[in-house]
Design an enzyme around this catalytic site. Structure first.
Site, PDB file in Angstrom:
ATOM      1  N   GLY A 166       0.808  -1.286  -0.047  1.00  0.00           N
ATOM      2  CA  GLY A 166       0.115   0.024   0.160  1.00  0.00           C
ATOM      3  C   GLY A 166       0.889   1.360   0.324  1.00  0.00           C
ATOM      4  O   GLY A 166       1.590   1.714   0.881  1.00  0.00           O
ATOM      5  N   GLY A 196       2.195   4.726   3.306  1.00  0.00           N
ATOM      6  CA  GLY A 196       3.370   4.035   2.514  1.00  0.00           C
ATOM      7  C   GLY A 196       4.402   4.673   1.843  1.00  0.00           C
ATOM      8  O   GLY A 196       5.683   4.439   2.184  1.00  0.00           O
ATOM      9  N   ALA A 201       0.018  13.603   5.951  1.00  0.00           N
ATOM     10  CA  ALA A 201       0.673  13.334   4.644  1.00  0.00           C
ATOM     11  C   ALA A 201      -0.714  13.131   3.514  1.00  0.00           C
ATOM     12  O   ALA A 201      -1.604  12.698   3.949  1.00  0.00           O
ATOM     13  CB  ALA A 201       1.394  12.081   4.540  1.00  0.00           C
ATOM     14  N   LYS A 229      -5.375   7.815  20.151  1.00  0.00           N
ATOM     15  CA  LYS A 229      -5.395   8.447  18.589  1.00  0.00           C
ATOM     16  C   LYS A 229      -6.886   8.235  18.289  1.00  0.00           C
ATOM     17  O   LYS A 229      -7.368   8.902  17.519  1.00  0.00           O
ATOM     18  CB  LYS A 229      -4.344   7.495  17.810  1.00  0.00           C
ATOM     19  CG  LYS A 229      -4.498   7.735  16.284  1.00  0.00           C
ATOM     20  CD  LYS A 229      -3.398   8.658  16.126  1.00  0.00           C
ATOM     21  CE  LYS A 229      -3.500   9.311  14.705  1.00  0.00           C
ATOM     22  NZ  LYS A 229      -3.000   8.589  13.429  1.00  0.00           N
ATOM     23  N   SER A 260      -8.294  12.618   6.807  1.00  0.00           N
ATOM     24  CA  SER A 260      -8.454  11.602   5.800  1.00  0.00           C
ATOM     25  C   SER A 260      -9.892  11.001   5.558  1.00  0.00           C
ATOM     26  O   SER A 260     -10.081  10.662   4.296  1.00  0.00           O
ATOM     27  CB  SER A 260      -7.305  10.551   5.998  1.00  0.00           C
ATOM     28  OG  SER A 260      -7.905   9.644   7.121  1.00  0.00           O
ATOM     29  N   GLU A 273     -13.148   4.922   6.174  1.00  0.00           N
ATOM     30  CA  GLU A 273     -12.619   4.283   7.566  1.00  0.00           C
ATOM     31  C   GLU A 273     -13.841   3.926   8.536  1.00  0.00           C
ATOM     32  O   GLU A 273     -13.305   4.471   9.870  1.00  0.00           O
ATOM     33  CB  GLU A 273     -11.358   4.547   8.016  1.00  0.00           C
ATOM     34  CG  GLU A 273     -10.192   4.118   6.999  1.00  0.00           C
ATOM     35  CD  GLU A 273      -8.778   4.264   7.456  1.00  0.00           C
ATOM     36  OE1 GLU A 273      -8.396   5.266   8.108  1.00  0.00           O
ATOM     37  OE2 GLU A 273      -7.828   3.501   7.420  1.00  0.00           O
TER      38      GLU A 273
HETATM   39  N1  LIG Z   1      -2.458  10.072   5.526  1.00  0.00           N
HETATM   40  C1  LIG Z   1      -2.481  10.579   6.626  1.00  0.00           C
HETATM   41  O1  LIG Z   1      -2.064  11.493   7.019  1.00  0.00           O
HETATM   42  C2  LIG Z   1      -2.320   9.350   7.958  1.00  0.00           C
HETATM   43  C3  LIG Z   1      -2.004   9.821   8.992  1.00  0.00           C
HETATM   44  C4  LIG Z   1      -2.066   8.811  10.114  1.00  0.00           C
HETATM   45  C5  LIG Z   1      -2.445   7.510   9.803  1.00  0.00           C
HETATM   46  N2  LIG Z   1      -3.277   7.327   8.529  1.00  0.00           N
HETATM   47  C6  LIG Z   1      -3.514   5.966   8.318  1.00  0.00           C
HETATM   48  O2  LIG Z   1      -2.812   5.119   7.938  1.00  0.00           O
HETATM   49  C7  LIG Z   1      -3.298   4.243   6.884  1.00  0.00           C
HETATM   50  C8  LIG Z   1      -2.891   4.776   5.242  1.00  0.00           C
HETATM   51  O3  LIG Z   1      -3.462   5.863   5.114  1.00  0.00           O
HETATM   52  P1  LIG Z   1      -2.960   6.545   3.758  1.00  0.00           P
HETATM   53  O4  LIG Z   1      -3.468   8.077   4.059  1.00  0.00           O
HETATM   54  O5  LIG Z   1      -1.678   6.442   3.416  1.00  0.00           O
HETATM   55  O6  LIG Z   1      -3.917   6.049   2.791  1.00  0.00           O
HETATM   56  P2  LIG Z   1      -3.981   6.094   0.949  1.00  0.00           P
HETATM   57  O7  LIG Z   1      -3.169   7.452   0.695  1.00  0.00           O
HETATM   58  O8  LIG Z   1      -5.238   6.099   0.596  1.00  0.00           O
HETATM   59  O9  LIG Z   1      -2.903   4.988   0.615  1.00  0.00           O
HETATM   60  C9  LIG Z   1      -3.451   3.507   0.724  1.00  0.00           C
HETATM   61  C10 LIG Z   1      -2.687   2.985  -0.481  1.00  0.00           C
HETATM   62  O10 LIG Z   1      -2.983   1.617  -0.307  1.00  0.00           O
HETATM   63  C11 LIG Z   1      -3.249   1.051  -1.688  1.00  0.00           C
HETATM   64  N3  LIG Z   1      -3.784  -0.559  -1.597  1.00  0.00           N
HETATM   65  C12 LIG Z   1      -5.263  -0.484  -1.501  1.00  0.00           C
HETATM   66  N4  LIG Z   1      -5.479  -1.917  -1.452  1.00  0.00           N
HETATM   67  C13 LIG Z   1      -4.125  -2.348  -1.880  1.00  0.00           C
HETATM   68  C14 LIG Z   1      -3.743  -3.871  -2.211  1.00  0.00           C
HETATM   69  N5  LIG Z   1      -4.663  -4.834  -2.131  1.00  0.00           N
HETATM   70  N6  LIG Z   1      -2.320  -4.010  -2.607  1.00  0.00           N
HETATM   71  C15 LIG Z   1      -1.590  -2.722  -2.656  1.00  0.00           C
HETATM   72  N7  LIG Z   1      -2.014  -1.700  -2.507  1.00  0.00           N
HETATM   73  C16 LIG Z   1      -3.323  -1.274  -2.011  1.00  0.00           C
HETATM   74  C17 LIG Z   1      -4.029   1.976  -2.345  1.00  0.00           C
HETATM   75  O11 LIG Z   1      -3.723   1.871  -3.845  1.00  0.00           O
HETATM   76  P3  LIG Z   1      -4.544   2.645  -4.929  1.00  0.00           P
HETATM   77  O12 LIG Z   1      -3.717   3.962  -5.179  1.00  0.00           O
HETATM   78  O13 LIG Z   1      -4.676   1.624  -5.937  1.00  0.00           O
HETATM   79  O14 LIG Z   1      -5.923   3.134  -4.329  1.00  0.00           O
HETATM   80  C18 LIG Z   1      -3.194   3.517  -1.765  1.00  0.00           C
HETATM   81  O15 LIG Z   1      -2.293   3.932  -2.655  1.00  0.00           O
HETATM   82  C19 LIG Z   1      -5.106   4.376   7.132  1.00  0.00           C
HETATM   83  O16 LIG Z   1      -5.369   3.487   7.988  1.00  0.00           O
HETATM   84  C20 LIG Z   1      -5.006   5.882   7.781  1.00  0.00           C
HETATM   85  O17 LIG Z   1      -6.117   6.158   8.413  1.00  0.00           O
HETATM   86  C21 LIG Z   1      -2.772   8.281   7.605  1.00  0.00           C
END
Ligand SMILES: NC(=O)c1ccc[n+]([C@@H]2O[C@H](COP(=O)([O-])OP(=O)(O)OC[C@H]3O[C@@H](n4cnc5c(N)ncnc54)[C@H](OP(=O)(O)O)[C@@H]3O)[C@@H](O)[C@H]2O)c1
Length: 295
Positions: A8, A13, A124, A175, A244, A256
């Site tokens: 991901g 990631g 991010a 959190k 998010s 979520e």
């Molecule tokens: N962003 C923040 O600021 C933040 C801060 C703290 C915590 N979090 C938490 O961290 C987690 C990740 O959040 P995020 O913001 O990074 O989400 P995101 O930007 O939506 O990234 C998630 C990624 O996972 C990919 N994905 C989904 N299914 C997959 C699979 N089967 N195989 C491979 N990749 C796959 C998606 O691919 P596609 O591109 O194809 O959709 C997307 O690129 C969440 O639980 C969120 O609540 C986020």
């Protein structure tokens, strides 16, 4: 060289991949659903181009030493398909996701002793051009213990801060107190400035109070005034901040809901604690989900 796979590669990631690269000690594999045309991460220290192998098919995955899962919680099922081929029943899996059920989400694929839940704080986002924008520092909390230490070691030499805690359950529920209240923004489709409103602020306090009651029943040690701190935190943010969940809603993605509010309702039922505010939030957000018969 430690072989590390990131499953991901969105905002989180991308950020952790850039941090891993900064150590200079890892062979990085990026596991994505669609091929990546490179990975650029705009960090507070400059733009990083991540050098990694990119694979899009779990059947082609080779064994690694560590797996870091950073999909949204609603994509856990797809993420889980990567784990057996990458772990070969040996490699640990760090779950960098929100919520309090990191182990439960992957317990069918990986033995729970090999799963390390991670609370990550780092604002991010992945931008339309694919570049990941890291807006602040990376702070992670993990359970103190062997796996936690090994995980922290992965980031030795990078700017990411990894804290080992003896009370992870409290860290995760704290959190969740913040995240559960963020549902209000997603519901009204307005950034965090909307929580300046007194009525919505009071709803936020009720959502968090339920989270505190259920979290305490689960063993978290949460202060009485945490709700006020959460609300003050939202009110101090730039009024146009988009959390998010709201970002997911605006982009037409799933939200979520279960990991951030549904879990409070489910675990509340288990402890016979009433959670009417979160129950309403969940019902309304589910009705808003793309694909709902009500949309
Ligand atoms: N962003 C923040 O600021 C933040 C801060 C703290 C915590 N979090 C938490 O961290 C987690 C990740 O959040 P995020 O913001 O990074 O989400 P995101 O930007 O939506 O990234 C998630 C990624 O996972 C990919 N994905 C989904 N299914 C997959 C699979 N089967 N195989 C491979 N990749 C796959 C998606 O691919 P596609 O591109 O194809 O959709 C997307 O690129 C969440 O639980 C969120 O609540 C986020």
């Amino acid at each position: 060289m430690t072989r590390v796979a990131v499953v991901g590669v969105g905002a989180i990631g991308g950020v952790v991949a850039a941090q891993l690269q900064a150590t200079g000690h890892h062979e990085i594999t990026l596991c994505t659903r669609r091929p990546l045309d490179g990975l650029m991460v705009n960090t507070p220290d400059g733009v990083v181009s991540v050098k990694a192998t990119n694979i899009t098919n779990p059947a082609l995955a080779e064994a690694v030493d560590w797996v870091l899962v950073a999909t949204k919680t609603y994509d856990a099922k797809g993420a889980a398909e990567w784990l057996s081929p990458l772990c070969k029943e040996i490699a640990p899996v760090a779950v960098l996701q929100n919520g309090v059920e990191h182990r439960e989400r992957f317990a069918n694929e990986v033995s729970t002793e090999l799963i390390l839940p991670v609370v990550i704080d780092c604002p991010a986002e992945r931008q339309k051009d694919g570049v990941v924008l890291q807006r602040g520092e990376v702070r992670m909390q993990v359970e103190a213990g062997g796996l936690g230490k090994e995980f922290a070691q992965l980031f030795a030499g990078a700017n990411a801060k990894v804290e080992l805690t003896d009370d992870f359950i409290t860290a995760a529920w704290r959190k969740l107190c913040v995240n559960s209240a963020g549902a209000i923004s997603a519901l009204v489709a307005k950034p965090s400035g909307v929580l300046q409103d007194e009525s919505l602020g009071n709803v936020a306090l009720e959502i968090v109070a339920e989270c505190v009651a259920v979290g305490r029943a689960e063993g978290a040690r949460l202060e009485d005034d945490i709700g006020l701190h959460v609300l003050e935190g939202y009110r101090r943010q730039p009024p146009d901040s988009i959390n998010s969940m709201l970002a997911d809603r605006l982009a037409g993605r799933p939200m979520e809901i279960d990991a951030r509010n549904g879990v409070i309702v489910r675990k509340g039922e288990k402890h016979r604690i009433r959670t009417p505010s979160n129950r309403m939030v969940v019902a309304l957000l589910q009705a808003l989900q793309v694909g709902s018969i009500l949309s």
